[in-house]
Each structure stands twice: as C-alpha cells, then as structure tokens.
Design a protein around this motif. Structure first.
Motif, PDB file in Angstrom:
ATOM      1  N   ILE A 242      25.978  51.687  59.719  1.00  0.00           N
ATOM      2  CA  ILE A 242      26.573  52.042  61.013  1.00  0.00           C
ATOM      3  C   ILE A 242      25.588  51.811  61.990  1.00  0.00           C
ATOM      4  CG2 ILE A 242      27.614  54.209  62.198  1.00  0.00           C
ATOM      5  CD1 ILE A 242      27.959  55.472  59.783  1.00  0.00           C
ATOM      6  N   VAL A 248      31.367  57.936  65.944  1.00  0.00           N
ATOM      7  CA  VAL A 248      31.918  58.329  64.646  1.00  0.00           C
ATOM      8  C   VAL A 248      32.729  59.448  64.652  1.00  0.00           C
ATOM      9  CG1 VAL A 248      30.064  56.988  63.498  1.00  0.00           C
ATOM     10  CG2 VAL A 248      29.782  59.169  63.780  1.00  0.00           C
ATOM     11  N   ILE A 292      34.416  55.455  61.582  1.00  0.00           N
ATOM     12  CA  ILE A 292      33.719  54.636  62.719  1.00  0.00           C
ATOM     13  C   ILE A 292      34.660  54.263  63.840  1.00  0.00           C
ATOM     14  CG2 ILE A 292      32.276  52.423  63.253  1.00  0.00           C
ATOM     15  CD1 ILE A 292      31.422  52.500  60.199  1.00  0.00           C
TER      16      ILE A 292
END
Length: 293
Positions: A242, A248, A292
């Motif tokens: 990420i 997120v 995400i």
C-alpha cells in the motif's frame, strides 16, 4: 534501553532447527519496563513480542531476556547450501537471497546470513527428488507417436536426458544442483512465484484481507512527517503493498491514511494508530478487510 545480541545453539534453543550457530536480537528487561515500551523501542508490536517469546500474558520480569526481532543471524558452516539453510529455518531460498542481496546460490563457510523469519509465511513446500522416477512406456498402435510415449527416467547429472525432453511425456527442468525435477515441482515453483507476486502493490479499489495490529504514539511523527494526535486516522503499512499517502477503508473502523511504516509491517500487515495505549492493547491482532481508495 540497552540492546543486546544473544547467541543460541541447537543444544540450548530447541525452537531453532539448525546445527550451526545463530543469534537473535534480544532485550534484557529492567525494573519498570512494559511490553508496550519495549515494542515501541524496537518498532514492533506487543503481539509480535508475545508470539516470539511464547508469552500468554503481558507480565514480564526484571532480567528476563526477550527476543525483539524477526531476524536471526546465522553463521555458515562447511557443507551448508542455501537450500539446506532454508529448510532448517522454514523459509525459501529466494527469501534468503533477497534478505542478503545474493545474486547466485554460492555461499562461503564463515560468512553470516540474515534469516528473516517473516518469510515463513510465504514459504511453499516443494517436493524433493530422492530417487529416479521411471515412467512406463505407453503401448500404442500408432508407430508415429511411439517415440512421444517412450520410457523416460529422471536422474541427477545425466546430460543425455536433455535430448529426450522433446519426446518425453512429462516436462522436466534442471535445478541449481543439475538434478532433473518432476512436473509437480515445476507447478510448486510456479505457485511460490505467484504467492510472491500476490504480495506486490495493490491497485486502487482492490479489497484485500490483512493482518492488523494497533499502536499509539501521540505526539510522535510518522514516516511521512505527520504529527500523531489522539484523533489521527493513520495506519502503518508496507509501502510495497500500500503506497504511502494512500487512503484505505478498513471494514468496521473507517477510512485511514497510509502515513507510517514499521520493521514488522511487511506484506499483508497493517498497524492501526489508536488514541491511547489501552485502546491498542485491547485491539490485539485480527484479520480485517482493507480497500485501497
């Protein structure tokens, strides 16, 4: 806090399945210490320290030695290979090469390797060729296809097998020790490669299941310079999975910003910032769904 390195041998540390000498980073508990303070000193989670040391509670004692790192240093002995060392520690050869910046399988006695125990989660068990495997010839009335079904023997160090690959009924490939391996091993390697690719950066909008822990460091700065407050909606991530700065959504907890990192946060792991230490302790360790944005 004083950092120390303690050496373990097979005679005194049965939890480490090796014959040579290895060492793990440890911390000697002092009066007034807590697992929380120690975890922040070494940038790991309380849950990790408990797991590495077999603790069922957060009670610790002065002079107690605690393992505080997933990484072990192993001194190579004569006769070792990357494959045998990987088997001893339950990791993959590729993870050993990556952790030690090796470009080949060549190693030397006396050198020190870093063993990253986190790689155990990515290990794919591969079958080994212990003896020749013979495939019986298939009877056919078609003389034109007889050569494609002839008996093929898988054996180590026989160069003549290369000439039979085109007509063998089972695919073969050579490993680093010049042994031929079976179709099942090829498939196992492909599975391992796919598992490593799955840990790569994720696309926006993708939802993945991750292991979550929690921490609280109000007043400190994150990896990207954000000053943490009780209201900070920040999560620590592995940037290769990420990217820092990403938004997120954590199912059940809301939207957070990926603004921090940690040595124990690798692959599909996150560490969620909480208003207080007690909140972080109560959170513990759990599986969560992360999207995400």
């Amino acid at each position: 806090m004083k950092k120390t390195i303690i050496a373990f041998t097979a005679a005194v540390a049965t939890s480490l399945p090796f014959v040579g000498q290895a060492s793990a980073e440890t911390y000697k508990v002092k009066q007034g210490d807590s697992l929380w303070e120690i975890s922040k000193e070494y940038n790991v989670s309380v849950a990790d320290i408990k797991e590495w040391n077999g603790l069922t509670t957060e009670t610790i004692y002065p002079n107690q030695e605690l393992v505080v790192s997933e990484k072990i240093k192993y001194t190579i002995k004569s006769g070792d290979t990357l494959s045998s060392i990987a088997d001893q520690f339950g990791v993959t050869v590729s993870s050993l090469k990556s952790a030690n910046n090796l470009t080949s399988d060549l190693i030397f006695a006396g050198d020190v390797l870093i063993i990253d125990q986190a790689a155990k989660e990515e290990r794919t068990v591969e079958k080994k060729v212990n003896k020749p495997v013979v495939q019986q010839e298939t009877t056919t009335n078609d003389k034109n296809t007889a050569s494609a079904n002839k008996t093929s023997t898988y054996a180590a160090n026989e160069k003549s097998l290369k000439n039979e690959e085109a007509t063998s009924s089972s695919p073969k490939e050579e490993n680093s020790s010049n042994q031929t391996v079976s179709k099942q091993e090829v498939q196992a390697r492909e599975t391992a490669t796919k598992a490593q690719e799955d840990n790569g950066a994720k696309d926006a909008g993708e939802t993945i299941t991750m292991e979550a822990t929690a921490y609280s460091l109000v007043g400190n700065k994150t990896a990207n310079g954000t000053v943490l407050t009780k209201d900070s909606k920040v999560v620590s991530v592995d940037p290769s999975v990420i990217p820092l700065g990403s938004k997120v959504y954590i199912e059940g907890y809301g939207t957070y910003t990926a603004a921090d990192t940690g040595s124990a946060i690798r692959g599909k792991k996150i560490d969620i910032h909480m208003p207080t230490e007690q909140d972080a302790i109560q959170f513990g360790r759990k599986q969560v769904k992360v999207t995400i944005k």
